[in-house]
Design a protein around this motif. Structure first.
Motif, PDB file in Angstrom:
ATOM      1  N   PRO A 296       0.772  -1.356   0.072  1.00  0.00           N
ATOM      2  CA  PRO A 296      -0.063  -0.071  -0.102  1.00  0.00           C
ATOM      3  C   PRO A 296       0.981   1.222   0.003  1.00  0.00           C
ATOM      4  CG  PRO A 296       0.307  -0.841   2.288  1.00  0.00           C
ATOM      5  CD  PRO A 296       0.897  -1.727   1.330  1.00  0.00           C
ATOM      6  N   ASN A 297       0.376   2.366  -0.285  1.00  0.00           N
ATOM      7  CA  ASN A 297       1.162   3.712   0.071  1.00  0.00           C
ATOM      8  C   ASN A 297       0.829   4.029   1.556  1.00  0.00           C
ATOM      9  OD1 ASN A 297      -1.367   4.876  -0.233  1.00  0.00           O
ATOM     10  ND2 ASN A 297      -1.146   5.461  -2.409  1.00  0.00           N
ATOM     11  N   LEU A 298       1.389   5.065   2.113  1.00  0.00           N
ATOM     12  CA  LEU A 298       0.883   5.507   3.168  1.00  0.00           C
ATOM     13  C   LEU A 298      -0.612   5.545   3.394  1.00  0.00           C
ATOM     14  CD1 LEU A 298       2.117   5.846   6.252  1.00  0.00           C
ATOM     15  CD2 LEU A 298       2.910   8.043   5.376  1.00  0.00           C
ATOM     16  N   GLU A 299      -1.242   6.389   2.663  1.00  0.00           N
ATOM     17  CA  GLU A 299      -2.524   6.805   2.655  1.00  0.00           C
ATOM     18  C   GLU A 299      -3.480   5.427   2.979  1.00  0.00           C
ATOM     19  OE1 GLU A 299      -3.415   9.345  -0.426  1.00  0.00           O
ATOM     20  OE2 GLU A 299      -5.714   9.277  -0.248  1.00  0.00           O
ATOM     21  N   GLU A 300      -3.169   4.393   1.970  1.00  0.00           N
ATOM     22  CA  GLU A 300      -4.100   3.314   1.703  1.00  0.00           C
ATOM     23  C   GLU A 300      -3.733   2.520   3.267  1.00  0.00           C
ATOM     24  OE1 GLU A 300      -3.632   2.644  -2.778  1.00  0.00           O
ATOM     25  OE2 GLU A 300      -2.081   2.067  -1.632  1.00  0.00           O
ATOM     26  N   ALA A 301      -2.374   2.507   3.718  1.00  0.00           N
ATOM     27  CA  ALA A 301      -2.254   2.019   4.837  1.00  0.00           C
ATOM     28  C   ALA A 301      -2.928   2.692   6.128  1.00  0.00           C
ATOM     29  CB  ALA A 301      -0.701   1.958   5.056  1.00  0.00           C
ATOM     30  N   ARG A 302      -2.975   4.001   6.125  1.00  0.00           N
ATOM     31  CA  ARG A 302      -3.639   4.377   7.011  1.00  0.00           C
ATOM     32  C   ARG A 302      -5.214   4.502   7.278  1.00  0.00           C
ATOM     33  NH1 ARG A 302      -0.646   7.820  10.334  1.00  0.00           N
ATOM     34  NH2 ARG A 302       0.850   8.928   9.476  1.00  0.00           N
ATOM     35  N   GLU A 303      -5.815   4.253   5.946  1.00  0.00           N
ATOM     36  CA  GLU A 303      -7.230   4.042   6.057  1.00  0.00           C
ATOM     37  C   GLU A 303      -7.412   2.523   6.447  1.00  0.00           C
ATOM     38  OE1 GLU A 303      -8.645   5.092   1.737  1.00  0.00           O
ATOM     39  OE2 GLU A 303      -9.973   3.382   2.194  1.00  0.00           O
ATOM     40  N   LEU A 304      -6.517   1.616   6.242  1.00  0.00           N
ATOM     41  CA  LEU A 304      -6.911   0.444   6.513  1.00  0.00           C
ATOM     42  C   LEU A 304      -6.750  -0.063   7.835  1.00  0.00           C
ATOM     43  CD1 LEU A 304      -7.287  -2.089   4.886  1.00  0.00           C
ATOM     44  CD2 LEU A 304      -5.100  -2.494   4.613  1.00  0.00           C
ATOM     45  N   THR A 305      -5.747   0.801   8.587  1.00  0.00           N
ATOM     46  CA  THR A 305      -5.645   0.744  10.011  1.00  0.00           C
ATOM     47  C   THR A 305      -6.335   1.600  10.849  1.00  0.00           C
ATOM     48  OG1 THR A 305      -3.639   1.955   9.897  1.00  0.00           O
ATOM     49  CG2 THR A 305      -3.376  -0.462   9.755  1.00  0.00           C
ATOM     50  N   ALA A 306      -7.273   2.282  10.429  1.00  0.00           N
ATOM     51  CA  ALA A 306      -8.053   3.571  10.938  1.00  0.00           C
ATOM     52  C   ALA A 306      -8.498   3.217  12.274  1.00  0.00           C
ATOM     53  CB  ALA A 306      -8.994   4.337  10.198  1.00  0.00           C
TER      54      ALA A 306
ATOM     55  N   CYS B  97      -5.384   2.565  14.941  1.00  0.00           N
ATOM     56  CA  CYS B  97      -4.311   3.465  14.809  1.00  0.00           C
ATOM     57  C   CYS B  97      -4.967   4.862  14.906  1.00  0.00           C
ATOM     58  CB  CYS B  97      -3.486   3.301  13.645  1.00  0.00           C
ATOM     59  SG  CYS B  97      -1.838   2.419  13.780  1.00  0.00           S
ATOM     60  N   ALA B  98      -4.379   5.619  15.762  1.00  0.00           N
ATOM     61  CA  ALA B  98      -4.643   7.034  16.200  1.00  0.00           C
ATOM     62  C   ALA B  98      -4.567   7.842  14.588  1.00  0.00           C
ATOM     63  CB  ALA B  98      -4.152   7.639  17.337  1.00  0.00           C
ATOM     64  N   ALA B  99      -5.107   8.842  14.537  1.00  0.00           N
ATOM     65  CA  ALA B  99      -4.824   9.627  12.995  1.00  0.00           C
ATOM     66  C   ALA B  99      -3.469  10.193  12.936  1.00  0.00           C
ATOM     67  CB  ALA B  99      -5.909  10.746  12.943  1.00  0.00           C
ATOM     68  N   ASP B 100      -2.509  10.384  14.279  1.00  0.00           N
ATOM     69  CA  ASP B 100      -1.409  10.962  14.113  1.00  0.00           C
ATOM     70  C   ASP B 100      -0.267   9.832  14.490  1.00  0.00           C
ATOM     71  OD1 ASP B 100      -1.983  10.521  16.944  1.00  0.00           O
ATOM     72  OD2 ASP B 100      -1.242  12.421  17.675  1.00  0.00           O
ATOM     73  N   ALA B 101      -0.781   8.577  14.473  1.00  0.00           N
ATOM     74  CA  ALA B 101       0.462   7.503  14.602  1.00  0.00           C
ATOM     75  C   ALA B 101       1.610   7.759  13.535  1.00  0.00           C
ATOM     76  CB  ALA B 101      -0.184   6.154  14.425  1.00  0.00           C
ATOM     77  N   ASP B 102       2.779   7.290  13.861  1.00  0.00           N
ATOM     78  CA  ASP B 102       3.712   7.597  12.867  1.00  0.00           C
ATOM     79  C   ASP B 102       3.779   6.301  11.866  1.00  0.00           C
ATOM     80  OD1 ASP B 102       5.285   5.324  13.894  1.00  0.00           O
ATOM     81  OD2 ASP B 102       6.307   6.753  15.206  1.00  0.00           O
TER      82      ASP B 102
END
Ligand SMILES: Nc1ncnc2c1ncn2[C@@H]1O[C@H](COP(=O)(O)OP(=O)(O)OP(=O)(O)O)[C@@H](O)[C@H]1O
Ligand SMILES: [Mg+2]
Length: 312
Positions: free
Chosen positions: A184-194, A197-202
């Motif tokens: 995934p790119n980082l955006e896809e990875a964040r969406e998947l783990t929302a 994972c907190a929105a400000d997770a590194d």
């Protein structure tokens, strides 16, 4: 063998005009036709790296024949599932020297249940131990979101490896089927783990949360920030060379091509990811839908610094 699967391909038509004018007829300054589809892009990058692949997917009608001819003219083998209806055309109208564009995508034909079953049968018949399968991109109407999950099970049960690159629900369902590798790119990875994972997770926290969803290994691409390679407890940042960015769309597909090229010839994952990073950077430095050349990839590969271990 490397197989690439493009379930939702398109003929991409780009017309260049002097200016946008409504209610008037204009003549295009230039027109260009491309094979649209993320799996096709992976096969094109592999061909540039002089690595054979076979492109699979749903195609139909004259547009399907055009895609087949174009890929074959690039030396890419095809083994398509022919469907009723016509493969969609996506049209871009670009204003010369202005960076402005209009883009209209057709929805494309709806795929029937029998066509989905025929595809799963084909993949099942072709799956052999040790092969790599790249499953890439969005799904056309009619194809269930669980298709990649089903295919991963079929392919990995046969002893072959799946490299998955998609987004949204097909990605979520696909993760649980435990593909060998996910990009995934980082955006896809964040969406998947929302959910976890907190929105400000590194990015390293996102990576670990994503690994918990099922994929065996993970490469998270981060554009000009490079890529995170995640396997077990090991997280490394692979830097990307500095380039003058022209069009980064498709850099991810080139990266997937580079990684699967390395893995299929027996490179360790860290080396394969370096090749992938060089391919992604090479393509991001080209304009339009052009991919990086072999020469560019080799030059950029030599510029990539050491990977940096990321602490927990
Ligand atoms: N501006 C850039 N400078 C250097 N390297 C880049 C740049 N853009 C992309 N890359 C390289 O290409 C890789 C993949 O790019 P990116 O993260 O943008 O993929 P993506 O969002 O999946 O793209 P797409 O899905 O459109 O193909 C990056 O990890 C990086 O190595
Ligand atoms: Mg991508």
């Amino acid at each position: 063998m490397i197989y690439t699967l493009t379930l939702n391909p398109a003929v991409d038509l780009e017309l260049t005009v002097e200016a946008f004018r409504f209610d008037a007829v204009d003549r295009a300054l230039a027109s260009r036709m491309d094979c649209g589809g993320k799996g096709f892009n992976v096969s094109r990058m592999l061909a540039i790296l002089e690595t054979a692949s076979t492109a699979l997917g749903f195609v139909g009608g004259k547009s399907g024949e055009r895609l087949e001819q174009t890929l074959r003219s690039l030396g890419i083998a095809t083994d398509f599932n022919w469907i009723d209806g016509e493969t969609r055309t996506n049209v871009s109208i670009v204003r010369a020297n202005h960076g402005q564009y209009l883009k209209v995508n057709e929805a494309g034909p709806t795929i029937g249940q029998a066509e989905v079953e025929a595809l799963i049968d084909k993949v099942s018949g072709l799956s052999r131990s040790g092969d790599w399968w790249v499953l890439s991109g969005s799904l056309p109407p009619g194809v269930p979101a669980t298709i990649y999950a089903n295919l991963i099970e079929v392919i990995e049960t046969a002893g072959a490896h799946v490299f998955l690159d998609t987004s949204g629900e097909p990605l979520h369902a696909g993760c649980a089927a435990r593909p060998t590798l996910l990009k995934p790119n980082l955006e896809e990875a964040r969406e998947l783990t929302a959910a976890t994972c907190a929105a400000d997770a590194d990015s390293a926290q996102v990576a670990r949360a994503l690994l918990a969803l099922g994929p065996r290994q993970l490469v998270i691409s981060m554009g000009r920030e490079g890529a995170l390679l995640v396997a077990g407890d090991d997280v490394q940042l692979v830097p990307t060379p500095k380039i003058e960015e022209r069009n980064p769309i498709g850099a991810g597909d080139s990266m997937v091509g580079g990684i699967v090229c390395g893995l299929s010839r027996g490179d360790i994952l860290a080396d394969a990811v370096r090749l992938g990073v060089a391919c992604g950077a090479a393509t991001a430095s080209r304009s339009g839908t052009e991919l990086g050349s072999m020469q560019q990839v080799e030059a950029l590969l030599a510029l990539i610094g050491d990977s940096i271990p990321v602490q927990k």
